[in-house]
Design an enzyme around this catalytic site. Structure first.
Site, PDB file in Angstrom:
ATOM      1  CG  HIS A 255      -2.190   0.732   1.041  1.00 20.62           C
ATOM      2  ND1 HIS A 255      -2.579   1.750   1.882  1.00 20.62           N
ATOM      3  CD2 HIS A 255      -3.162   0.645   0.104  1.00 20.62           C
ATOM      4  CE1 HIS A 255      -3.730   2.232   1.481  1.00 20.62           C
ATOM      5  NE2 HIS A 255      -4.117   1.585   0.398  1.00 20.62           N
ATOM      6  CG  HIS A 486      -7.332   7.714  -1.784  1.00 17.82           C
ATOM      7  ND1 HIS A 486      -6.000   7.428  -1.989  1.00 17.82           N
ATOM      8  CD2 HIS A 486      -7.960   6.516  -1.746  1.00 17.82           C
ATOM      9  CE1 HIS A 486      -5.832   6.121  -2.077  1.00 17.82           C
ATOM     10  NE2 HIS A 486      -6.994   5.535  -1.930  1.00 17.82           N
TER      11      HIS A 486
END
Length: 600
Positions: A255, A486
Protein backbone atom coordinates in the site's frame (compact mmCIF):
# COMPACT_ATOMS: atom_id res chain seq x y z
CA UNK A 1 -28.93 -13.31 1.60
CA UNK A 2 -31.45 -10.44 1.42
CA UNK A 3 -31.48 -7.87 4.20
CA UNK A 4 -33.39 -4.72 5.04
CA UNK A 5 -31.98 -1.45 6.38
CA UNK A 6 -32.56 2.28 6.28
CA UNK A 7 -30.90 2.16 2.85
CA UNK A 8 -33.60 -0.17 1.44
CA UNK A 9 -33.50 -3.86 0.58
CA UNK A 10 -30.21 -5.25 -0.62
CA UNK A 11 -28.48 -8.57 -1.16
CA UNK A 12 -25.16 -9.85 0.11
CA UNK A 13 -23.73 -12.65 -1.99
CA UNK A 14 -22.05 -15.59 -0.34
CA UNK A 15 -18.75 -14.60 -1.92
CA UNK A 16 -19.01 -11.17 -0.28
CA UNK A 17 -19.69 -12.69 3.12
CA UNK A 18 -16.67 -14.97 2.93
CA UNK A 19 -14.13 -12.18 2.47
CA UNK A 20 -11.87 -11.47 5.43
CA UNK A 21 -11.58 -7.70 5.51
CA UNK A 22 -9.09 -7.36 8.32
CA UNK A 23 -6.69 -5.83 5.82
CA UNK A 24 -8.90 -2.77 5.77
CA UNK A 25 -7.80 -1.59 2.35
CA UNK A 26 -8.55 -2.32 -1.24
CA UNK A 27 -7.57 -5.91 -2.00
CA UNK A 28 -6.88 -6.29 -5.73
CA UNK A 29 -9.44 -8.29 -7.65
CA UNK A 30 -8.28 -10.96 -10.03
CA UNK A 31 -11.82 -11.45 -11.33
CA UNK A 32 -11.03 -8.56 -13.62
CA UNK A 33 -8.64 -10.80 -15.46
CA UNK A 34 -10.60 -14.02 -15.21
CA UNK A 35 -13.49 -12.25 -16.91
CA UNK A 36 -11.36 -10.65 -19.59
CA UNK A 37 -13.33 -9.96 -22.71
CA UNK A 38 -16.65 -10.48 -20.93
CA UNK A 39 -17.52 -6.89 -20.02
CA UNK A 40 -14.61 -4.74 -21.12
CA UNK A 41 -16.61 -1.54 -21.33
CA UNK A 42 -17.42 -1.46 -17.62
CA UNK A 43 -14.11 -2.68 -16.18
CA UNK A 44 -10.89 -0.68 -15.83
CA UNK A 45 -7.79 -1.80 -17.70
CA UNK A 46 -5.77 -2.25 -14.49
CA UNK A 47 -6.16 -4.47 -11.44
CA UNK A 48 -8.21 -2.84 -8.69
CA UNK A 49 -10.69 -3.52 -5.90
CA UNK A 50 -14.30 -4.58 -6.31
CA UNK A 51 -15.33 -1.17 -4.95
CA UNK A 52 -13.38 0.67 -7.63
CA UNK A 53 -14.71 -1.67 -10.31
CA UNK A 54 -18.25 -0.83 -9.17
CA UNK A 55 -17.47 2.90 -9.38
CA UNK A 56 -16.02 2.47 -12.87
CA UNK A 57 -19.15 0.63 -13.96
CA UNK A 58 -21.45 3.31 -12.59
CA UNK A 59 -19.47 6.03 -14.35
CA UNK A 60 -19.68 4.13 -17.62
CA UNK A 61 -23.33 3.09 -17.20
CA UNK A 62 -24.97 5.45 -14.71
CA UNK A 63 -28.34 4.63 -13.16
CA UNK A 64 -30.41 7.77 -13.51
CA UNK A 65 -32.70 8.84 -10.70
CA UNK A 66 -36.39 8.94 -11.60
CA UNK A 67 -38.16 8.19 -8.35
CA UNK A 68 -37.39 6.05 -5.35
CA UNK A 69 -38.93 2.97 -6.94
CA UNK A 70 -37.66 3.34 -10.50
CA UNK A 71 -34.18 2.99 -11.93
CA UNK A 72 -33.11 3.11 -15.53
CA UNK A 73 -29.70 2.37 -16.96
CA UNK A 74 -28.67 5.06 -19.42
CA UNK A 75 -25.81 5.35 -21.91
CA UNK A 76 -22.53 6.94 -20.76
CA UNK A 77 -23.04 10.66 -20.23
CA UNK A 78 -20.52 13.52 -20.32
CA UNK A 79 -19.35 14.97 -17.02
CA UNK A 80 -21.24 18.10 -16.11
CA UNK A 81 -18.75 20.93 -16.35
CA UNK A 82 -20.49 23.47 -14.17
CA UNK A 83 -22.92 23.77 -11.33
CA UNK A 84 -23.84 27.40 -10.97
CA UNK A 85 -23.68 28.87 -7.51
CA UNK A 86 -22.20 25.78 -5.94
CA UNK A 87 -18.77 27.26 -5.40
CA UNK A 88 -17.07 24.29 -7.03
CA UNK A 89 -17.73 24.65 -10.75
CA UNK A 90 -15.18 24.24 -13.50
CA UNK A 91 -14.11 27.73 -14.43
CA UNK A 92 -12.97 28.51 -17.94
CA UNK A 93 -9.52 29.34 -16.61
CA UNK A 94 -9.13 25.75 -15.46
CA UNK A 95 -9.86 24.18 -18.84
CA UNK A 96 -7.16 22.38 -20.78
CA UNK A 97 -5.22 24.48 -23.25
CA UNK A 98 -4.82 21.54 -25.65
CA UNK A 99 -7.48 22.97 -27.95
CA UNK A 100 -6.15 26.44 -28.66
CA UNK A 101 -7.35 27.64 -32.03
CA UNK A 102 -10.68 25.86 -31.76
CA UNK A 103 -13.72 28.02 -31.14
CA UNK A 104 -15.77 26.21 -28.50
CA UNK A 105 -18.66 28.49 -27.57
CA UNK A 106 -19.79 28.66 -23.98
CA UNK A 107 -23.38 28.06 -25.05
CA UNK A 108 -22.52 24.70 -26.64
CA UNK A 109 -23.92 21.57 -25.06
CA UNK A 110 -21.61 19.83 -22.59
CA UNK A 111 -21.27 16.72 -24.72
CA UNK A 112 -20.39 18.79 -27.78
CA UNK A 113 -17.82 20.72 -25.75
CA UNK A 114 -16.13 17.56 -24.51
CA UNK A 115 -16.17 16.01 -27.99
CA UNK A 116 -14.48 19.06 -29.50
CA UNK A 117 -11.80 18.95 -26.83
CA UNK A 118 -11.07 15.33 -27.65
CA UNK A 119 -11.16 15.93 -31.39
CA UNK A 120 -8.38 18.50 -31.14
CA UNK A 121 -6.18 16.52 -28.76
CA UNK A 122 -2.48 16.48 -29.62
CA UNK A 123 -1.72 13.86 -32.28
CA UNK A 124 0.67 11.91 -30.08
CA UNK A 125 -2.06 11.38 -27.50
CA UNK A 126 -4.93 10.67 -29.89
CA UNK A 127 -4.85 6.98 -29.06
CA UNK A 128 -5.11 7.79 -25.35
CA UNK A 129 -8.40 9.68 -25.42
CA UNK A 130 -10.56 9.32 -22.33
CA UNK A 131 -14.24 8.33 -22.29
CA UNK A 132 -16.63 11.23 -22.78
CA UNK A 133 -17.81 10.99 -19.19
CA UNK A 134 -14.33 11.42 -17.72
CA UNK A 135 -12.69 14.75 -18.41
CA UNK A 136 -8.92 14.82 -18.14
CA UNK A 137 -7.48 15.90 -14.83
CA UNK A 138 -4.23 17.09 -16.31
CA UNK A 139 -3.42 20.60 -15.10
CA UNK A 140 -3.05 23.80 -17.06
CA UNK A 141 0.54 24.80 -17.79
CA UNK A 142 1.34 26.31 -14.39
CA UNK A 143 4.54 24.42 -13.60
CA UNK A 144 6.61 27.60 -13.34
CA UNK A 145 4.25 28.91 -10.65
CA UNK A 146 4.66 25.61 -8.82
CA UNK A 147 8.43 25.92 -9.00
CA UNK A 148 8.21 29.42 -7.54
CA UNK A 149 6.05 28.02 -4.76
CA UNK A 150 8.55 25.29 -3.90
CA UNK A 151 11.38 27.76 -3.98
CA UNK A 152 9.52 30.03 -1.55
CA UNK A 153 7.64 29.79 1.70
CA UNK A 154 6.50 26.24 2.32
CA UNK A 155 8.77 25.02 5.12
CA UNK A 156 6.72 21.85 5.63
CA UNK A 157 6.86 20.78 1.98
CA UNK A 158 3.37 19.32 2.46
CA UNK A 159 1.04 19.73 -0.52
CA UNK A 160 -2.37 18.70 -1.72
CA UNK A 161 -3.05 17.43 -5.22
CA UNK A 162 -4.83 19.63 -7.73
CA UNK A 163 -8.56 19.04 -7.98
CA UNK A 164 -10.51 19.51 -11.17
CA UNK A 165 -13.73 21.39 -10.47
CA UNK A 166 -12.89 23.65 -7.52
CA UNK A 167 -12.10 27.35 -7.57
CA UNK A 168 -8.69 27.92 -9.10
CA UNK A 169 -7.43 29.81 -6.03
CA UNK A 170 -7.54 26.55 -4.05
CA UNK A 171 -5.24 24.86 -6.57
CA UNK A 172 -2.64 27.65 -6.40
CA UNK A 173 -0.48 25.77 -3.89
CA UNK A 174 -1.29 22.25 -5.09
CA UNK A 175 0.54 19.75 -7.30
CA UNK A 176 -0.41 17.37 -10.08
CA UNK A 177 1.76 14.34 -10.83
CA UNK A 178 2.94 16.10 -14.00
CA UNK A 179 4.24 18.94 -11.84
CA UNK A 180 6.18 16.49 -9.67
CA UNK A 181 7.73 14.78 -12.70
CA UNK A 182 8.41 18.06 -14.54
CA UNK A 183 11.82 18.76 -16.02
CA UNK A 184 11.84 21.98 -13.97
CA UNK A 185 12.40 19.83 -10.88
CA UNK A 186 15.50 18.22 -12.35
CA UNK A 187 16.97 16.34 -15.31
CA UNK A 188 15.70 12.83 -14.69
CA UNK A 189 18.14 9.92 -14.90
CA UNK A 190 15.92 7.16 -13.48
CA UNK A 191 12.96 6.72 -11.15
CA UNK A 192 11.19 4.21 -8.93
CA UNK A 193 7.44 4.21 -8.30
CA UNK A 194 6.09 2.36 -5.26
CA UNK A 195 2.34 1.92 -5.30
CA UNK A 196 -0.75 -0.19 -4.89
CA UNK A 197 -2.94 0.35 -7.97
CA UNK A 198 -1.04 1.13 -11.19
CA UNK A 199 -2.08 2.05 -14.73
CA UNK A 200 1.25 1.73 -16.54
CA UNK A 201 0.18 3.44 -19.76
CA UNK A 202 -1.27 6.42 -17.88
CA UNK A 203 1.82 6.63 -15.64
CA UNK A 204 4.20 6.80 -18.61
CA UNK A 205 2.19 9.68 -20.06
CA UNK A 206 2.68 11.71 -16.88
CA UNK A 207 6.43 11.93 -17.50
CA UNK A 208 7.69 14.63 -19.88
CA UNK A 209 8.32 13.19 -23.35
CA UNK A 210 12.08 13.49 -22.95
CA UNK A 211 11.96 11.32 -19.78
CA UNK A 212 9.57 8.59 -20.93
CA UNK A 213 12.38 6.25 -21.96
CA UNK A 214 14.40 6.66 -18.74
CA UNK A 215 14.71 3.57 -16.50
CA UNK A 216 11.57 3.15 -14.40
CA UNK A 217 11.26 0.59 -11.61
CA UNK A 218 7.70 -0.20 -10.48
CA UNK A 219 7.40 -1.70 -6.99
CA UNK A 220 4.09 -3.51 -6.51
CA UNK A 221 2.38 -6.29 -4.62
CA UNK A 222 0.44 -8.00 -7.40
CA UNK A 223 0.25 -11.78 -7.64
CA UNK A 224 -0.85 -14.39 -10.15
CA UNK A 225 -3.28 -13.07 -12.81
CA UNK A 226 -3.11 -9.43 -11.72
CA UNK A 227 0.69 -9.59 -11.80
CA UNK A 228 0.61 -11.04 -15.31
CA UNK A 229 -1.75 -8.26 -16.37
CA UNK A 230 0.52 -5.57 -14.92
CA UNK A 231 3.53 -6.98 -16.74
CA UNK A 232 1.50 -7.20 -19.94
CA UNK A 233 0.66 -3.50 -19.61
CA UNK A 234 4.38 -2.69 -19.53
CA UNK A 235 5.41 -4.73 -22.58
CA UNK A 236 5.47 -1.73 -24.94
CA UNK A 237 7.86 0.10 -22.59
CA UNK A 238 11.33 -1.45 -22.63
CA UNK A 239 12.56 0.92 -19.93
CA UNK A 240 10.11 -0.43 -17.32
CA UNK A 241 11.17 -3.10 -14.83
CA UNK A 242 9.43 -4.53 -11.78
CA UNK A 243 10.01 -5.41 -8.15
CA UNK A 244 7.37 -7.62 -6.54
CA UNK A 245 7.00 -6.94 -2.83
CA UNK A 246 6.75 -10.13 -0.82
CA UNK A 247 3.40 -10.52 0.94
CA UNK A 248 3.70 -13.71 2.93
CA UNK A 249 0.97 -12.93 5.48
CA UNK A 250 -2.62 -13.33 4.31
CA UNK A 251 -4.64 -10.23 3.38
CA UNK A 252 -1.60 -7.98 3.26
CA UNK A 253 -1.12 -5.40 0.51
CA UNK A 254 1.68 -3.29 -0.89
CA UNK A 255 0.00 0.00 0.00
CA UNK A 256 3.06 2.29 0.14
CA UNK A 257 3.00 5.25 -2.25
CA UNK A 258 6.44 6.72 -2.88
CA UNK A 259 8.55 8.06 -5.73
CA UNK A 260 12.34 8.02 -5.88
CA UNK A 261 13.54 10.47 -8.53
CA UNK A 262 17.23 10.43 -9.41
CA UNK A 263 18.38 13.49 -11.37
CA UNK A 264 21.66 14.63 -12.85
CA UNK A 265 21.44 17.36 -10.20
CA UNK A 266 20.62 15.13 -7.21
CA UNK A 267 17.84 13.01 -5.67
CA UNK A 268 14.27 13.66 -4.59
CA UNK A 269 11.92 11.54 -2.45
CA UNK A 270 8.14 11.93 -2.72
CA UNK A 271 5.81 10.23 -0.21
CA UNK A 272 2.13 10.59 -1.02
CA UNK A 273 -1.36 9.02 -0.85
CA UNK A 274 -2.44 8.65 -4.52
CA UNK A 275 -2.64 5.49 -6.59
CA UNK A 276 -1.02 5.69 -10.01
CA UNK A 277 -4.31 5.93 -11.87
CA UNK A 278 -6.03 8.96 -13.31
CA UNK A 279 -9.01 8.85 -10.93
CA UNK A 280 -6.77 9.47 -7.92
CA UNK A 281 -5.36 12.70 -9.41
CA UNK A 282 -8.70 14.04 -10.61
CA UNK A 283 -11.30 15.03 -8.00
CA UNK A 284 -10.04 13.60 -4.73
CA UNK A 285 -8.27 15.15 -1.76
CA UNK A 286 -4.76 13.67 -1.63
CA UNK A 287 -1.58 14.54 0.27
CA UNK A 288 2.07 14.82 -0.80
CA UNK A 289 5.34 15.33 1.01
CA UNK A 290 8.02 16.45 -1.42
CA UNK A 291 11.61 16.37 -0.24
CA UNK A 292 14.20 19.03 -0.99
CA UNK A 293 16.56 18.29 -3.88
CA UNK A 294 19.25 16.24 -2.19
CA UNK A 295 22.73 17.00 -3.60
CA UNK A 296 25.34 14.36 -4.30
CA UNK A 297 28.02 13.81 -1.70
CA UNK A 298 31.65 14.31 -2.75
CA UNK A 299 33.29 11.14 -4.16
CA UNK A 300 34.76 8.95 -1.46
CA UNK A 301 32.36 10.15 1.25
CA UNK A 302 31.07 7.35 3.51
CA UNK A 303 27.50 6.26 2.77
CA UNK A 304 26.50 7.09 6.34
CA UNK A 305 27.29 10.77 5.77
CA UNK A 306 24.55 13.22 4.84
CA UNK A 307 22.23 12.10 7.61
CA UNK A 308 19.50 14.39 8.94
CA UNK A 309 18.68 15.04 12.58
CA UNK A 310 15.56 12.92 12.00
CA UNK A 311 17.61 9.90 10.83
CA UNK A 312 15.60 9.96 7.63
CA UNK A 313 18.41 8.58 5.49
CA UNK A 314 19.10 5.49 7.57
CA UNK A 315 15.38 4.88 8.12
CA UNK A 316 14.66 5.09 4.39
CA UNK A 317 17.50 2.66 3.69
CA UNK A 318 16.16 0.26 6.35
CA UNK A 319 12.73 0.42 4.79
CA UNK A 320 14.08 -0.36 1.30
CA UNK A 321 16.26 -3.17 2.66
CA UNK A 322 13.18 -4.83 4.16
CA UNK A 323 12.04 -5.76 0.61
CA UNK A 324 15.14 -7.95 0.19
CA UNK A 325 15.27 -7.01 -3.48
CA UNK A 326 18.43 -6.62 -5.62
CA UNK A 327 16.70 -3.90 -7.64
CA UNK A 328 16.05 -1.88 -4.49
CA UNK A 329 19.57 -2.53 -3.21
CA UNK A 330 20.70 -0.50 -6.22
CA UNK A 331 18.51 2.37 -5.03
CA UNK A 332 20.01 2.02 -1.56
CA UNK A 333 23.40 2.71 -3.10
CA UNK A 334 22.00 5.76 -4.88
CA UNK A 335 20.63 7.11 -1.60
CA UNK A 336 23.97 6.54 0.15
CA UNK A 337 25.62 8.80 -2.43
CA UNK A 338 23.39 11.78 -1.55
CA UNK A 339 23.16 14.29 1.27
CA UNK A 340 19.75 14.04 2.98
CA UNK A 341 20.68 16.28 5.91
CA UNK A 342 18.07 18.93 5.08
CA UNK A 343 15.18 16.56 5.83
CA UNK A 344 12.97 17.73 8.69
CA UNK A 345 10.42 14.92 8.91
CA UNK A 346 10.52 11.44 10.43
CA UNK A 347 9.74 8.32 8.43
CA UNK A 348 6.93 6.09 9.75
CA UNK A 349 6.65 2.79 7.89
CA UNK A 350 5.12 -0.65 8.11
CA UNK A 351 6.47 -3.84 6.56
CA UNK A 352 4.92 -7.33 6.78
CA UNK A 353 6.19 -9.56 9.54
CA UNK A 354 5.99 -10.67 13.14
CA UNK A 355 8.33 -8.60 15.27
CA UNK A 356 9.62 -9.08 18.79
CA UNK A 357 11.89 -7.23 21.22
CA UNK A 358 13.51 -4.10 19.77
CA UNK A 359 12.37 -4.98 16.24
CA UNK A 360 8.80 -4.13 17.27
CA UNK A 361 9.64 -0.44 17.58
CA UNK A 362 10.84 -0.12 14.00
CA UNK A 363 7.44 -0.45 12.35
CA UNK A 364 3.74 0.34 12.57
CA UNK A 365 2.08 2.08 15.48
CA UNK A 366 4.96 1.18 17.79
CA UNK A 367 7.29 3.13 15.48
CA UNK A 368 5.02 6.15 15.89
CA UNK A 369 4.88 5.58 19.65
CA UNK A 370 8.68 5.53 19.93
CA UNK A 371 9.11 8.70 17.86
CA UNK A 372 6.54 10.57 19.94
CA UNK A 373 8.17 9.33 23.12
CA UNK A 374 11.71 10.27 22.07
CA UNK A 375 11.11 13.51 20.17
CA UNK A 376 7.74 15.05 21.08
CA UNK A 377 7.33 17.12 24.24
CA UNK A 378 4.56 17.25 26.78
CA UNK A 379 1.96 20.00 26.56
CA UNK A 380 -0.15 21.51 29.35
CA UNK A 381 -3.43 19.70 30.04
CA UNK A 382 -2.50 17.02 27.53
CA UNK A 383 -5.32 14.73 28.66
CA UNK A 384 -7.77 17.02 26.87
CA UNK A 385 -5.81 17.07 23.59
CA UNK A 386 -7.84 15.04 21.10
CA UNK A 387 -6.46 12.35 18.83
CA UNK A 388 -7.79 12.72 15.27
CA UNK A 389 -7.64 9.96 12.69
CA UNK A 390 -8.75 10.60 9.10
CA UNK A 391 -8.73 7.82 6.51
CA UNK A 392 -10.46 6.30 3.49
CA UNK A 393 -10.86 2.65 4.51
CA UNK A 394 -11.54 0.72 7.68
CA UNK A 395 -10.59 -2.78 8.75
CA UNK A 396 -12.02 -5.05 11.43
CA UNK A 397 -11.53 -3.45 14.84
CA UNK A 398 -12.98 -6.27 16.94
CA UNK A 399 -16.23 -6.56 18.90
CA UNK A 400 -15.60 -3.45 21.00
CA UNK A 401 -13.27 -0.48 21.33
CA UNK A 402 -11.05 -2.13 23.93
CA UNK A 403 -9.78 -4.79 21.54
CA UNK A 404 -7.45 -2.51 19.53
CA UNK A 405 -8.62 1.03 18.76
CA UNK A 406 -8.79 2.33 22.32
CA UNK A 407 -6.08 0.10 23.71
CA UNK A 408 -2.77 -0.45 21.91
CA UNK A 409 -3.45 1.88 18.97
CA UNK A 410 -4.63 4.85 21.00
CA UNK A 411 -1.81 4.32 23.51
CA UNK A 412 0.67 4.89 20.69
CA UNK A 413 -1.10 8.03 19.46
CA UNK A 414 -1.43 9.65 22.90
CA UNK A 415 2.28 9.32 23.72
CA UNK A 416 3.95 12.72 24.19
CA UNK A 417 7.49 12.75 25.51
CA UNK A 418 9.29 10.42 27.87
CA UNK A 419 6.86 10.70 30.75
CA UNK A 420 6.44 8.14 33.49
CA UNK A 421 2.72 8.88 33.45
CA UNK A 422 0.56 6.49 31.41
CA UNK A 423 -2.80 7.84 30.33
CA UNK A 424 -5.83 5.63 30.71
CA UNK A 425 -7.90 4.84 27.66
CA UNK A 426 -10.81 6.94 28.87
CA UNK A 427 -8.85 10.17 29.38
CA UNK A 428 -8.02 11.15 25.78
CA UNK A 429 -10.85 11.73 23.29
CA UNK A 430 -10.57 10.29 19.79
CA UNK A 431 -12.31 11.68 16.70
CA UNK A 432 -12.43 9.68 13.48
CA UNK A 433 -13.11 11.49 10.19
CA UNK A 434 -14.72 9.34 7.52
CA UNK A 435 -17.15 10.50 4.80
CA UNK A 436 -20.87 10.05 5.37
CA UNK A 437 -23.28 8.91 2.68
CA UNK A 438 -24.30 12.53 2.14
CA UNK A 439 -20.65 13.60 1.85
CA UNK A 440 -20.25 11.15 -1.03
CA UNK A 441 -23.62 11.90 -2.62
CA UNK A 442 -22.90 15.63 -2.74
CA UNK A 443 -19.32 15.25 -3.96
CA UNK A 444 -17.81 16.31 -7.28
CA UNK A 445 -17.79 12.72 -8.49
CA UNK A 446 -21.12 11.81 -6.94
CA UNK A 447 -21.69 8.28 -5.72
CA UNK A 448 -18.76 6.83 -7.74
CA UNK A 449 -16.43 8.68 -5.34
CA UNK A 450 -17.35 5.91 -2.91
CA UNK A 451 -15.38 3.43 -4.99
CA UNK A 452 -12.24 4.63 -3.20
CA UNK A 453 -13.91 4.37 0.23
CA UNK A 454 -14.19 0.57 0.45
CA UNK A 455 -15.82 0.14 3.87
CA UNK A 456 -18.02 -2.94 3.45
CA UNK A 457 -21.32 -3.89 5.03
CA UNK A 458 -19.77 -7.16 6.22
CA UNK A 459 -17.19 -5.29 8.29
CA UNK A 460 -19.49 -2.45 9.39
CA UNK A 461 -22.15 -4.77 10.80
CA UNK A 462 -19.60 -6.35 13.13
CA UNK A 463 -18.52 -3.04 14.70
CA UNK A 464 -21.50 -0.72 15.00
CA UNK A 465 -19.85 0.64 18.16
CA UNK A 466 -17.20 2.27 15.96
CA UNK A 467 -19.69 4.59 14.27
CA UNK A 468 -20.12 6.64 17.44
CA UNK A 469 -16.56 7.94 16.86
CA UNK A 470 -17.28 9.15 13.31
CA UNK A 471 -17.15 12.75 12.11
CA UNK A 472 -18.06 14.17 8.70
CA UNK A 473 -15.64 15.23 6.01
CA UNK A 474 -15.51 19.03 5.63
CA UNK A 475 -12.66 20.98 4.03
CA UNK A 476 -13.80 24.53 3.38
CA UNK A 477 -10.34 25.70 4.45
CA UNK A 478 -8.83 24.06 1.34
CA UNK A 479 -11.87 24.32 -0.94
CA UNK A 480 -12.15 20.52 -0.92
CA UNK A 481 -15.36 19.73 0.96
CA UNK A 482 -16.70 18.15 -2.25
CA UNK A 483 -13.45 16.35 -3.16
CA UNK A 484 -13.66 13.08 -1.28
CA UNK A 485 -10.57 12.24 0.78
CA UNK A 486 -8.17 9.49 -0.19
CA UNK A 487 -5.56 11.20 2.00
CA UNK A 488 -4.84 9.64 5.40
CA UNK A 489 -3.80 11.83 8.32
CA UNK A 490 -3.44 11.54 12.08
CA UNK A 491 -2.73 14.25 14.66
CA UNK A 492 -3.06 15.40 18.26
CA UNK A 493 -5.01 18.64 18.60
CA UNK A 494 -5.59 21.07 21.49
CA UNK A 495 -9.00 21.55 23.16
CA UNK A 496 -9.56 24.76 21.17
CA UNK A 497 -8.50 23.03 17.93
CA UNK A 498 -6.00 25.81 17.17
CA UNK A 499 -2.78 23.89 17.96
CA UNK A 500 -1.43 20.46 17.06
CA UNK A 501 1.33 18.56 18.84
CA UNK A 502 2.19 16.54 15.72
CA UNK A 503 0.86 15.67 12.26
CA UNK A 504 1.27 12.48 10.21
CA UNK A 505 0.41 12.01 6.53
CA UNK A 506 0.57 8.38 5.46
CA UNK A 507 -0.77 5.62 3.25
CA UNK A 508 -2.03 3.78 6.34
CA UNK A 509 -5.78 3.48 6.80
CA UNK A 510 -7.51 2.59 10.04
CA UNK A 511 -6.67 -1.09 10.20
CA UNK A 512 -4.63 -3.60 12.13
CA UNK A 513 -3.17 -4.81 8.84
CA UNK A 514 -1.64 -1.39 8.23
CA UNK A 515 -0.57 -0.45 11.76
CA UNK A 516 0.05 -3.83 13.33
CA UNK A 517 -1.60 -5.68 16.20
CA UNK A 518 -0.18 -7.34 19.29
CA UNK A 519 0.12 -11.09 19.53
CA UNK A 520 1.39 -13.31 22.37
CA UNK A 521 0.14 -10.93 25.07
CA UNK A 522 1.99 -8.00 23.58
CA UNK A 523 5.30 -9.76 23.08
CA UNK A 524 4.91 -9.70 19.30
CA UNK A 525 3.63 -7.18 16.76
CA UNK A 526 2.12 -8.62 13.57
CA UNK A 527 1.88 -6.40 10.47
CA UNK A 528 0.35 -7.55 7.17
CA UNK A 529 0.98 -4.64 4.78
CA UNK A 530 3.56 -2.21 3.48
CA UNK A 531 2.76 1.41 4.40
CA UNK A 532 4.73 4.66 4.50
CA UNK A 533 4.25 8.15 5.84
CA UNK A 534 6.05 11.15 7.30
CA UNK A 535 5.70 12.69 10.75
CA UNK A 536 5.94 16.44 11.39
CA UNK A 537 7.12 17.50 14.86
CA UNK A 538 7.39 21.14 16.00
CA UNK A 539 10.94 20.73 17.34
CA UNK A 540 12.29 20.01 13.85
CA UNK A 541 10.89 23.31 12.58
CA UNK A 542 12.47 25.54 15.21
CA UNK A 543 9.53 25.56 17.62
CA UNK A 544 10.15 24.91 21.31
CA UNK A 545 6.50 25.31 22.33
CA UNK A 546 5.63 21.66 21.72
CA UNK A 547 3.01 22.48 19.11
CA UNK A 548 2.24 24.01 15.71
CA UNK A 549 -0.38 26.69 15.31
CA UNK A 550 -3.06 25.52 12.88
CA UNK A 551 -3.34 27.69 9.79
CA UNK A 552 -6.79 29.28 9.91
CA UNK A 553 -7.19 29.21 6.14
CA UNK A 554 -4.95 27.46 3.65
CA UNK A 555 -4.98 30.59 1.47
CA UNK A 556 -3.74 32.82 4.30
CA UNK A 557 -0.12 33.89 4.59
CA UNK A 558 0.91 32.21 7.85
CA UNK A 559 4.22 30.50 7.03
CA UNK A 560 4.83 29.23 10.57
CA UNK A 561 1.35 27.69 10.91
CA UNK A 562 0.62 24.13 9.84
CA UNK A 563 -1.75 23.67 6.85
CA UNK A 564 -4.22 21.07 8.16
CA UNK A 565 -6.18 20.33 4.96
CA UNK A 566 -9.65 20.01 6.51
CA UNK A 567 -11.85 21.92 8.93
CA UNK A 568 -11.36 21.87 12.69
CA UNK A 569 -13.12 21.04 14.89
CA UNK A 570 -14.63 18.15 12.93
CA UNK A 571 -18.42 17.84 12.98
CA UNK A 572 -19.76 14.72 14.63
CA UNK A 573 -22.26 12.53 12.77
CA UNK A 574 -25.87 13.41 13.51
CA UNK A 575 -28.51 10.74 14.01
CA UNK A 576 -29.45 10.94 10.31
CA UNK A 577 -25.83 10.42 9.15
CA UNK A 578 -24.40 7.06 8.16
CA UNK A 579 -20.86 6.12 7.13
CA UNK A 580 -20.39 5.45 3.44
CA UNK A 581 -20.57 1.70 2.78
CA UNK A 582 -19.68 0.79 -0.78
CA UNK A 583 -21.50 -2.50 -1.37
CA UNK A 584 -25.11 -1.57 -0.64
CA UNK A 585 -27.37 0.51 -2.89
CA UNK A 586 -28.38 4.14 -2.41
CA UNK A 587 -31.54 4.79 -4.38
CA UNK A 588 -33.57 7.29 -2.36
CA UNK A 589 -31.78 10.47 -3.43
CA UNK A 590 -29.75 11.43 -6.52
CA UNK A 591 -26.12 12.47 -6.45
CA UNK A 592 -24.69 15.61 -8.07
CA UNK A 593 -25.02 13.96 -11.48
CA UNK A 594 -28.63 12.90 -10.98
CA UNK A 595 -27.71 9.26 -10.51
CA UNK A 596 -28.15 6.42 -8.02
CA UNK A 597 -25.69 3.91 -6.63
CA UNK A 598 -26.28 0.20 -7.20
CA UNK A 599 -22.88 -1.49 -6.91
CA UNK A 600 -23.65 -4.83 -8.61
Amino acid sequence: MSQESEHGKWTVSSSDESVDEDAGCEEPSTSLLQGAGRDKVTEPSYSCSEARKAAHKRKSSPLQFQDENSLSEVPPAPKRLSQEGSGWCLSSSEEEDDCKGKDVKKSDAVASSVRQKEDCAPQDLAKDELPLNHKSAEPPNEVQDTWDLLDGGNPFRFFLTKVRGIKSKYNAGALHIKDILSQLFGTLVSSAQFNYCIDVEWLIRQYPKEFRDKPLLIVHGEKRESKADLYEQAKPYKNVSFCQAKLDIAFGTHHTKMMLLCYEEGLRVVIHTSNLIEDDWYQKTQGIWLSPLYPKLPPGTPGSAGESCTNFKSDLISYLMSYKSPALNEWVEVIKQHDLSETRVYLVGSTPGRYQNNEKEKWGHLRLRKLLKDHAVQVPDENSWTVIGQFSSIGSMGPDQSKWLCSEFRQSLVTLGNSAKTLTNQEVPINLIYPSVDNVRQSLEGYPAGGSLPYSIQTAQKQLWLHSFFHKWSAETSGRSHAMPHIKTYMRVSPDFQRIAWFLVTSANLSKAAWGAFEKNGAQLMIRSYELGVLFLPSEFGLDTGYFQVKENLLSDEPASFPVPYDLPPEKYESKDHPWIWNIPYTKAPDTHGNMWVPK
